[in-house]
Enzyme design. Structure first.
Site, PDB file in Angstrom:
ATOM      1  N   ASP A 117       0.805  -1.180   0.042  1.00 50.89           N
ATOM      2  CA  ASP A 117      -0.139   0.126   0.034  1.00 50.89           C
ATOM      3  C   ASP A 117       1.001   1.300   0.011  1.00 50.89           C
ATOM      4  O   ASP A 117       2.063   1.292   0.704  1.00 50.89           O
ATOM      5  CB  ASP A 117      -0.905  -0.029   1.333  1.00 50.89           C
ATOM      6  CG  ASP A 117      -2.448   0.529   0.980  1.00 50.89           C
ATOM      7  OD1 ASP A 117      -2.191   1.387   0.441  1.00 50.89           O
ATOM      8  OD2 ASP A 117      -3.263  -0.284   1.509  1.00 50.89           O
TER       9      ASP A 117
ATOM     10  N   ASP B 114      -3.276   4.827  -2.459  1.00 50.14           N
ATOM     11  CA  ASP B 114      -4.202   5.336  -1.338  1.00 50.14           C
ATOM     12  C   ASP B 114      -4.900   6.428  -1.868  1.00 50.14           C
ATOM     13  O   ASP B 114      -3.852   7.500  -2.261  1.00 50.14           O
ATOM     14  CB  ASP B 114      -3.747   5.430  -0.197  1.00 50.14           C
ATOM     15  CG  ASP B 114      -4.836   5.841   1.057  1.00 50.14           C
ATOM     16  OD1 ASP B 114      -5.568   4.649   1.192  1.00 50.14           O
ATOM     17  OD2 ASP B 114      -4.727   6.989   1.527  1.00 50.14           O
TER      18      ASP B 114
ATOM     19  N   GLU C 169      -6.533   3.562  -5.907  1.00 45.75           N
ATOM     20  CA  GLU C 169      -7.899   3.596  -5.074  1.00 45.75           C
ATOM     21  C   GLU C 169      -8.737   4.745  -5.501  1.00 45.75           C
ATOM     22  O   GLU C 169      -8.352   5.944  -5.286  1.00 45.75           O
ATOM     23  CB  GLU C 169      -7.798   3.544  -3.707  1.00 45.75           C
ATOM     24  CG  GLU C 169      -8.893   3.375  -2.803  1.00 45.75           C
ATOM     25  CD  GLU C 169      -8.861   3.894  -1.388  1.00 45.75           C
ATOM     26  OE1 GLU C 169      -9.801   3.780  -0.681  1.00 45.75           O
ATOM     27  OE2 GLU C 169      -8.105   4.934  -1.297  1.00 45.75           O
TER      28      GLU C 169
ATOM     29  N   HIS D 269     -11.212  -2.957   3.490  1.00 49.29           N
ATOM     30  CA  HIS D 269     -10.946  -2.951   5.049  1.00 49.29           C
ATOM     31  C   HIS D 269     -11.915  -1.325   5.293  1.00 49.29           C
ATOM     32  O   HIS D 269     -11.594  -1.030   6.510  1.00 49.29           O
ATOM     33  CB  HIS D 269      -9.419  -2.569   5.344  1.00 49.29           C
ATOM     34  CG  HIS D 269      -9.001  -1.386   4.562  1.00 49.29           C
ATOM     35  ND1 HIS D 269      -8.617  -1.343   3.189  1.00 49.29           N
ATOM     36  CD2 HIS D 269      -8.510  -0.296   5.057  1.00 49.29           C
ATOM     37  CE1 HIS D 269      -8.095  -0.153   2.958  1.00 49.29           C
ATOM     38  NE2 HIS D 269      -7.951   0.479   3.805  1.00 49.29           N
ATOM     39  N   ASP D 270     -12.586  -0.732   4.131  1.00 46.42           N
ATOM     40  CA  ASP D 270     -13.228   0.318   4.654  1.00 46.42           C
ATOM     41  C   ASP D 270     -14.798  -0.042   4.254  1.00 46.42           C
ATOM     42  O   ASP D 270     -15.366   1.139   4.612  1.00 46.42           O
ATOM     43  CB  ASP D 270     -12.782   1.414   3.488  1.00 46.42           C
ATOM     44  CG  ASP D 270     -11.612   1.967   3.648  1.00 46.42           C
ATOM     45  OD1 ASP D 270     -11.041   1.713   4.780  1.00 46.42           O
ATOM     46  OD2 ASP D 270     -10.973   2.196   2.724  1.00 46.42           O
TER      47      ASP D 270
HETATM   48  C1  NOJ Z   1      -8.562   5.191   1.818  1.00 46.25           C
HETATM   49  C2  NOJ Z   1      -8.125   4.069   2.903  1.00 46.25           C
HETATM   50  O1  NOJ Z   1      -8.437   2.756   2.208  1.00 46.25           O
HETATM   51  C3  NOJ Z   1      -8.557   4.281   4.249  1.00 46.25           C
HETATM   52  O2  NOJ Z   1      -8.544   3.060   5.318  1.00 46.25           O
HETATM   53  C4  NOJ Z   1      -8.060   5.431   4.872  1.00 46.25           C
HETATM   54  O3  NOJ Z   1      -8.650   5.764   6.149  1.00 46.25           O
HETATM   55  C5  NOJ Z   1      -8.150   6.602   4.057  1.00 46.25           C
HETATM   56  N1  NOJ Z   1      -7.666   6.162   2.530  1.00 46.25           N
HETATM   57  C6  NOJ Z   1      -6.921   7.710   4.363  1.00 46.25           C
HETATM   58  O4  NOJ Z   1      -5.648   7.157   4.148  1.00 46.25           O
END
Ligand code: NOJ
Length: 537
Positions: free
Chosen positions: A104, A206, A269, A330-331
């Protein structure tokens, strides 16, 4: 027709990516937090499952305000996860097992404890001052504009010491870097090289679409549909903070670095509508190899919404762009949870692993793990803690991997950092390995079929229209090989007429795993929530 797998495509087009959230995968040193040696110990499992590449969420030094997405050193390993040698050993072993490793990369912001930020905030004249985005207040002392943070409140934080605000699109402990500053660009590109030189096979980058903001700091357009009951991040349309044209220049520079090395992948992402998402391939295919496609996550999980997502994406993709699909991360709430696919959880895996494009799986989805039930007073997720309007804590999708029915689910010998989901005694890898037709067995079989089928890997996608609103059907065609996939999203038995495809087909796999052999396509019967992969005869 017997198929032959072909080796002429890049690995990220033929393989399946598996996301490991390192804090929650396997603890090896008894501190209740997962680590690199834990991942290493589970490599035989990942190989057995049949995935091709492991994406590991951030493992860099970090104060862990956002659990690693607040990086305080881009070129080292957090001692909590292990040492640099552990990382090199893990990489070597992943490669020995013919898998790939994806790190990442978090370029939009650093931790506020990163030495760069400590210098930047030390005085207005510090050489690193403009490595971050600083601004004077409005005459009344309020923040420079209406930009809001994804984690609640204004995106600006006041710094008493130097009398200016700094920008943070996430937590205030995550100041945004200024990617218009050439030294930031140079240092960050060198951080990529650092890991590429150590053998990593690529990066998941990210929030790549947020890296550049409006240079004049103009207000985002207010969202006319927003009400204060909704999270504040939805109060604006982000037209000045997201998807700015200049960001493509930065991404191209990152891609140049990636291309200095053989066969490395860049995944972005990007939460944007498809029409914008596809611009992140780059006009000359010189940006992301895989701009993450969250279409399956962002729509309701029913036949109509999913069919339209798939067909829209397939139609909009530029010629030569390689697609990809994501079911969970994970989000986001877990796909097998009642509010997502629920009873269609098996179907969801069959969909993911039969669509055209690289699939990304989230750890635990292969055993149908569902959201944890962490009480609000135990939330650790900074988003859920800062933004009470938000209905969901990301902690619930980050609970420890459920390996077996021993105490702490085989994840750790001590109380884990987040509680193991209560269902672990029933739902775990060890139990599902023993059980015929289990969720795990089905996913493993799906992965095996995909790995040996050029049609599933690289075949054309053709939508099959047949008149039922609850069943999605499509073909994957490569040369003479034609596979037909039919997915019944409803809780009723359905009989569909697929005779436009052919008269007969042979069922290769049902989500129930109890059905094989020849079937007529004119009256194909599908049980509630059943999906089938068929070889057209
Ligand atoms: C996206 C990530 O997937 C998330 O987990 C994170 O909190 C935010 N970007 C900030 O880096």
């Amino acid at each position: 027709m017997v198929e032959q797998a072909s080796g002429s495509y890049p690995w990220w087009e033929t393989g399946v990516i598996y996301q490991v959230y390192p804090r929650s995968f396997q603890d090896s040193n008894g501190d209740g937090i997962g680590d690199l040696n834990g991942i290493r110990a589970r490599l035989p499992y990942l190989k057995e499952l049949g995935i091709s590449a492991i994406w590991i969420s951030p493992i860099y030094p970090s104060p862990m305000v956002d659990f690693g997405y607040d990086v305080s050193d881009y070129t080292d390993i957090h001692p909590m996860f292990g040492t640099m040698q552990d990382f090199l050993d893990l990489t070597e072993e992943i490669h020995l097992r013919r898998m790939k490793v994806i790190l990442d990369f978090v370029p939009n912001h650093t931790s506020n404890q990163h030495p760069w930020f400590l210098q930047s905030k030390s005085s207005r004249s510090n050489p690193k001052r403009h490595w971050y985005i600083w601004s004077d207040p409005k005459p009344d002392g309020s923040p420079p504009n209406n930009w809001v943070s994804f984690f609640g409140g204004s995106a600006w934080e006041w710094d008493h010491h130097t009398g200016q605000y700094y920008l943070h699109l996430f937590a205030k402990e995550q100041p945004d870097l200024n990617w218009r500053h050439p030294d930031v660009v140079m240092n960050m590109l060198n951080a990529l090289r650092f890991w590429l030189n150590r053998g990593v096979d690529g990066f998941r980058v990210d929030v790549i679409f947020l890296m550049i903001k409006d240079a004049l700091l103009r207000d985002d357009t207010p969202n006319p549909d927003w009400t204060p009951a909704r999270p504040i991040i939805e109060s604006t349309l982000h037209d000045r903070t997201s998807n700015q044209p200049e960001v493509h220049q930065i991404i191209k520079k990152m891609r140049v670095v990636i291309d200095e090395y053989d066969e490395r992948v860049m995944i972005g992402e990007i939460y944007l509508p498809y029409k914008d998402l596809i611009t992140y391939y780059g006009e000359q295919f010189d940006e992301c190899h895989l701009p993450f496609n969250f279409g399956l996550i962002q729509r309701p999980f029913n036949a109509e919404a999913i069919t339209s997502a798939v067909n829209e994406y397939e139609k909009l993709l530029p010629r030569g762009a390689w697609p990809n699909w994501v079911l969970g991360n994970h989000d986001q709430p877990r796909i097998a949870s009642a509010k997502r696919a629920g009873a269609n959880a098996r179907l969801a895996q069959m969909l993911l692993l039969t669509l055209r494009g690289t699939p990304t799986m989230y750890y635990g989805d292969e055993i149908g793990m569902v959201n944890g039930q962490i009480p609000p007073d135990k939330y650790q997720d900074p988003q859920a803690r800062n933004e009470p309007g938000i209905a969901f804590s990301r902690d619930n999708v980050r609970t420890p991997m459920q390996w077996d029915n021993s105490v702490h689910a085989g994840f750790s010998t001590v109380e884990p950092w987040l509680p193991v989901n209560r269902d672990y005694t029933r739902r775990n890898v060890a139990a599902q390995r023993e059980e015929a037709n289990s969720f795990f067995q089905m996913v493993k079989e799906l992965l095996a079929i995909r790995a040996s089928s050029v049609a599933l890997n690289h075949g054309k996608y053709v939508f099959v229209s047949h008149g039922s609103d609850d069943v999605m059907a499509y073909l994957r065609i490569q040369g003479m090989v034609k596979l037909c996939i039919a997915l019944n999203f409803s809780d009723e038995e359905k009989s569909v007429n697929l005779s436009s495809v052919a008269e007969r087909a042979r069922v290769m796999l049902s989500t129930e795993m109890d059905r094989r052999g020849e079937t007529t396509l004119e009256r194909l019967r599908l049980r509630p929530h059943e999906g089938v992969i068929m070889q057209v005869l």
